[in-house]
Enzyme design. Sequence first.
Site, PDB file in Angstrom:
ATOM      1  N   SER A  65       0.760  -1.230  -0.230  1.00 30.77           N
ATOM      2  CA  SER A  65      -0.043  -0.002  -0.103  1.00 30.77           C
ATOM      3  C   SER A  65       1.027   1.062  -0.082  1.00 30.77           C
ATOM      4  CB  SER A  65      -1.020  -0.023   0.903  1.00 30.77           C
ATOM      5  OG  SER A  65      -2.001   0.920   1.124  1.00 30.77           O
ATOM      6  N   ASP A  78      -9.332  -5.560  -4.502  1.00 38.27           N
ATOM      7  CA  ASP A  78      -8.793  -4.343  -3.606  1.00 38.27           C
ATOM      8  C   ASP A  78      -9.682  -3.552  -3.744  1.00 38.27           C
ATOM      9  OD1 ASP A  78      -7.320  -2.570  -2.362  1.00 38.27           O
ATOM     10  OD2 ASP A  78      -5.321  -3.487  -3.000  1.00 38.27           O
ATOM     11  N   HIS A 116      -7.572  -5.914  -0.286  1.00 35.46           N
ATOM     12  CA  HIS A 116      -6.132  -5.362   0.012  1.00 35.46           C
ATOM     13  C   HIS A 116      -5.199  -5.703   1.204  1.00 35.46           C
ATOM     14  CE1 HIS A 116      -3.950  -1.477  -0.107  1.00 35.46           C
ATOM     15  NE2 HIS A 116      -4.012  -1.229   1.148  1.00 35.46           N
TER      16      HIS A 116
END
Length: 276
Positions: free
Chosen positions: A97, A227, A256
């Site tokens: 991320s 995601d 995610h």
Amino acid sequence: MGIITTKDGTEIFYKDWGPKDAQPIVFHHGWPLSADDWDSQMMYFLLKGYRVIAHDRRGHGRSTQTDTGNEMDTYAADVAALTDHLDLKGAVHIGHSTGGGEVARYVARAKPGRVAKAVLIGAVPPIMLKTAAYPGGLPIEVFDGFRAALLANRAQFFLDVPTGPFFGFNRPGAKVDQGVIWNWWRQGMAGGTKAHYDCIKAFSETDFTEDLKAITVPTLVMHGEDDQIVPIAASALLSVKLLKHGTLKTYPGLPHGMCTTHADVVNPDLLAFIKG
């Protein structure tokens, strides 16, 4: 564990486990978490004989709750200071991320010999924000909403995110893991509100296009196809095209936070890439 102090006086907490002569793997966490988010990967690779390292980004976890420097250039400079301090050579840098953005910026600028490979998992590059160059990005109102929720009630916001889209627990039939939710909340609440607020701009508005183009080491781009935080079409599918030596691996139905929910799938794929 250890602590380094950067040029501006910020203390960066880090873990450094395993043989010091083994190949190092450096893990970069997402917002608003800490090095603890990598526990499953750290232990997996430690038991495989690797040296594993993870730090708490400034303003996060056990590092200084900074009110300045909460942007990608400084994050990357902090990583450079850590890798210099530990004198890491031939390291594999893995970022999830926001941490994927940090990896892109650091690796693009790293000293020769420091980095062997890179991995971007559910990562924010090339840019999350909708722009003229990237019309498929998310509108600024999405990130303004993050900021508003953070200011209104950070504790509740940090329950809502993992309970819902981060791990896909909002999907029909999902098996909700309450321990995972509380662990996310615990990590988030350990950090500083100001740093977390600033980091929303850092992860959403930073354009990593030139960083991706500058990376010369083999880079694996991994992304869950479900995601809900960093949509795959505006991130991984574009990033791999900008990398000189990029490989894309996507995961149908995974969220995610797949490094936590599906560590048994992700970890062997990481190992294969590192050894390959």
